[in-house]
Design an enzyme around this catalytic site. Structure first.
Site, mmCIF file in Angstrom:
data_model
loop_
_atom_site.group_PDB
_atom_site.id
_atom_site.type_symbol
_atom_site.label_atom_id
_atom_site.label_comp_id
_atom_site.label_asym_id
_atom_site.label_seq_id
_atom_site.Cartn_x
_atom_site.Cartn_y
_atom_site.Cartn_z
ATOM 1 N N GLU A 126 0.828 -1.226 0.000
ATOM 2 C CA GLU A 126 0.000 0.000 0.000
ATOM 3 C C GLU A 126 0.856 1.268 0.000
ATOM 4 O OE1 GLU A 126 -3.615 2.275 2.421
ATOM 5 O OE2 GLU A 126 -2.588 0.595 3.365
ATOM 6 N N LYS A 142 -2.766 -2.000 -2.853
ATOM 7 C CA LYS A 142 -3.811 -1.112 -2.334
ATOM 8 C C LYS A 142 -3.394 0.312 -2.686
ATOM 9 C CE LYS A 142 -6.578 0.114 1.720
ATOM 10 N NZ LYS A 142 -7.160 -0.332 2.976
#
Length: 296
Positions: A177, A214
């Site tokens: 992420e 993400k």
């Protein structure tokens, strides 16, 4: 065996991943949004009691179902607590067939070079071993990009992939992420550099290795299609990053193939003071709106 079942759920199932992983730094704000002010708890333990109560209330709701919710990201404290008399991850997977993930980062280092990398994680192997005692499928770790600094973004992505390889070696699926701040004045320029760096690092993985990504919802519709289609990417999920649920869902619909993994946008409108019926209606509306946007 469970890992393979979970892998197929994430790969082929429809729905989104609920981010229920607010940690020490972000918990007070999450509780405040839920109608629990700081004077309602005297220390960290009491604070985590309150936030676990909120998460358990969400997870045990009938509408928190595996037809619309694919997975849930947990904080370490949540993983070690129980829901309905079972460890949280066991409850999610065994009772609901919702795939559990674990947030593993220890927060962000100071901002330098237009980015914030992750703080060191000296006990990561121990935490991963602990996660393996539960039916945890994968992990999540967050860095933040503010400026289109090639060196800074490369540092973020390289660190993410180095840690991802450590996680893969333990038999868990890493969610990488590298968030781009939605308030960045040069958000699209950041995204251009970020995508190039991610593609380069994906090529360095072994052929049998996969990660999940993400990412912040991009300025340009369909911008991450190359990552969505990449053989070394299991799934690309989107963070809400401070957008309202309405705005986040509208942006998500412009990016087919991405699914939601919202935190603030997911719990928007929930309150401790709501009756069980009001709470259920509110979370059901949220789940349905995010599910529909993830289905596009």
């Amino acid at each position: 065996m469970e890992y393979q079942k979970q892998l197929q759920r994430i790969k082929n199932g429809s729905g989104f991943i609920a981010a229920l992983d607010q940690s020490g730094g972000s918990t007070p704000k999450a509780l405040e949004n839920y109608g629990v002010m700081g004077d309602a708890y005297g220390n960290d333990e009491a604070m985590f009691d309150q936030v676990h109560e909120m998460r358990a209330r969400i997870m045990t709701c009938d509408c928190f179902d595996n037809e619309r919710v694919l997975g849930a990201i947990l904080f370490e404290d949540t993983m070690e607590r129980a829901v309905n008399g079972k460890p949280t991850a066991n409850y999610l997977w065994e009772d609901k067939q919702i795939v559990p993930f674990l947030k593993v980062d220890k927060g962000l280092a100071e901002r330098m070079n237009g980015v914030q990398v992750m703080r060191p994680m000296p006990n990561l192997d121990l935490l991963l071993d602990k996660a393996k005692n539960y039916p945890v499928f994968g992990t999540k770790m967050r860095s933040v990009v503010y400026e289109p600094s090639v060196d800074g973004i490369e540092l973020v992505v390289q660190q993410q992939f180095d840690v991802a390889k450590q996680i893969l070696s333990k038999g868990l699926m890493p969610i990488v992420e590298p968030e781009v701040d939605i308030n960045s004045a040069q958000k699209h320029e950041c995204e251009l550099i970020l995508k190039t760096s991610i593609l380069r690092n994906l090529e360095r993985l072994n052929d049998e290795q996969q990660v999940m990504l993400k990412l912040t919802l991009p300025e340009e519709a369909g911008f991450y299609q190359e990552l969505i289609d990449h053989p070394k990417v299991l799934k690309v999920v989107a963070l809400s990053g401070g957008y309202s649920r309405t705005d986040a869902c509208a942006k998500l619909k412009q990016n087919p193939g991405m699914i939601a993994s919202f935190s603030r946008a997911f719990t928007e409108g929930l309150s401790k003071q709501q009756s069980d019926q009001e709470f259920a209606d509110t979370i059901n509306t949220s789940i349905d709106e995010i599910y529909q946007a993830s289905k596009v």
